[in-house]
Design an enzyme around this catalytic site. Structure first.
Site, short mmCIF file in Angstrom:
data_model
loop_
_atom_site.label_atom_id
_atom_site.label_comp_id
_atom_site.label_asym_id
_atom_site.label_seq_id
_atom_site.Cartn_x
_atom_site.Cartn_y
_atom_site.Cartn_z
CB ALA A 27 -15.49 36.14 -18.97
CB CYS A 28 -15.73 33.38 -23.88
SG CYS A 28 -15.24 35.00 -24.62
CB THR A 29 -19.07 30.06 -21.53
OG1 THR A 29 -18.76 30.64 -20.28
CG2 THR A 29 -19.43 28.57 -21.10
NE ARG A 236 -18.03 32.99 -16.79
CZ ARG A 236 -16.82 32.85 -17.65
NH1 ARG A 236 -17.14 31.99 -18.87
NH2 ARG A 236 -15.69 33.57 -17.53
#
Length: 353
Positions: A27-29, A236
């Site tokens: 996961a990343c944002t 997110r």
């Protein structure tokens, strides 16, 4: 119209829930801050289930490269110099070039890349490890990148991360010093490009079109009253979309950078966290913040007591410049502006096929 939007959002929620409970990913944002007087700042977090050693690299212009896909590969010479963050020194996953173009690669389980023929009968190949670097090397603006990449003169080729059972599936975001944005995804073997200055937030699955539908649903609920609080990508996305507009919009660089950092930290995953039944929720390993107006690149490692930054205006990106590295992969500690601590180094080998 509202009914259609709601149905799309419901479908997207179902999709992301099923993916979160049945697939393993990371996961990343990524979020873009837009303040007055051309204040543009792109922030991202790198979330991964396993440690992902990184270094900062100074790449001057004039570097001859190829796509690392054997004989049938795209070739180019870098037009622009760049500051890049490597992953395991086999790929570039993040960076900003001397013109303020920023490239961020984030995980997307839904990615399905085109078939690639090594025998030379089909389109030339570009290893996914070079996808972000290709953009940094060749383009000054998002519009320029989109116009060229839409021609699809090559296909992106992917493979397993060495030593793991993880098949690399990512999408690419681009932003520039004007505030323009683009999201590039390979869906069912087809390149899909979402291009608009409004596309300031990106996370992981579901695909970007469904992320937009989810966000549209949540816009009907005041963020100062309720926001979804889990670490899932969809949540997110909503929080980043709300907070990046809720924080002060200012041309005071110190405040603007602090604001961008605060949003990306708020959307990060606490170190060492794991959630039973949700294997795709991953620890945040590092964060970057790129000030595209002032050409300053910030890096913050989760295991370091402080952030560091590099003023790109102090680097030599000319064709006579040297490839240099700031080593971070062994928990080295630096402080403040670190442009004078880069060391001339041999370039790493991008992972190919």
């Amino acid at each position: 119209m509202k009914k259609v939007t709601f149905l799309k959002a419901a479908l997207a929620f179902t999709t992301v829930f099923l993916m979160a409970t049945t697939q393993t990913s990371d996961a990343c944002t990524r979020v873009v801050y837009k303040g007055p007087k051309n204040t543009i700042i792109t922030a991202r977090s790198m979330d991964f289930t396993i440690p992902i050693p990184s270094n900062l690299w100074l790449f001057p212009s004039g570097i001859a490269r190829d796509g690392s896909t054997g004989a049938n590969t795209v070739k180019w010479t870098s037009k622009y110099g760049s500051m890049a963050t490597s992953s395991w020194d086999i790929a570039v996953s993040d960076g900003m070039n001397e013109k303020g173009l920023v490239a961020n690669m984030l995980w997307l389980v839904s990615s399905k890349y085109p078939e690639f023929q090594k025998d030379g009968k089909g389109k030339k190949g570009l290893a996914v490890s070079l996808w972000a670097q290709y953009a940094l090397d060749n383009f000054a603006t998002v519009a320029e990148a989109v116009a060229q990449l839409r021609k699809e003169e090559f296909v992106v080729v992917t493979d397993f991360i060495p030593g793991t059972d993880k098949f690399t599936t990512v999408h690419l975001s681009l932003s520039d010093a004007t505030g323009d944005n683009a999201i590039l995804e390979y869906i069912n073997g087809k390149l899909v490009i979402h291009h608009s200055p409004e596309y300031t937030v990106m996370t992981n699955d579901p695909i970007f079109e469904e992320q937009l539908a989810i966000n549209a649903y949540w816009k009907g609920i005041p963020g100062n009253i309720f926001l979804p609080g889990t670490n899932r990508a969809a949540d997110r996305f909503v929080r980043a979309s709300y907070y990046i507009n809720a924080i002060p919009q200012t041309d005071d660089t110190r405040v603007a950078v602090a604001g961008a950092f605060s949003v990306i930290r708020q959307c990060s995953v606490p170190y060492g966290i794991s959630t039973e039944g949700f294997p795709n929720l991953s620890t945040t390993r590092w964060r970057t913040v790129a000030d595209q107006k002032n050409l300053v690149y910030y890096y913050e490692d989760a295991l370091s007591p402080n952030a560091i930054w590099v003023d790109l205006k102090k680097l030599d990106f000319s064709k006579n410049g040297k490839i240099k590295k700031l080593a971070l992969d062994k928990n080295q500690i630096y402080a403040g502006e670190t442009s004078n601590q880069f060391v001339e180094s041999k370039p790493f080998q991008f992972q190919g096929i």
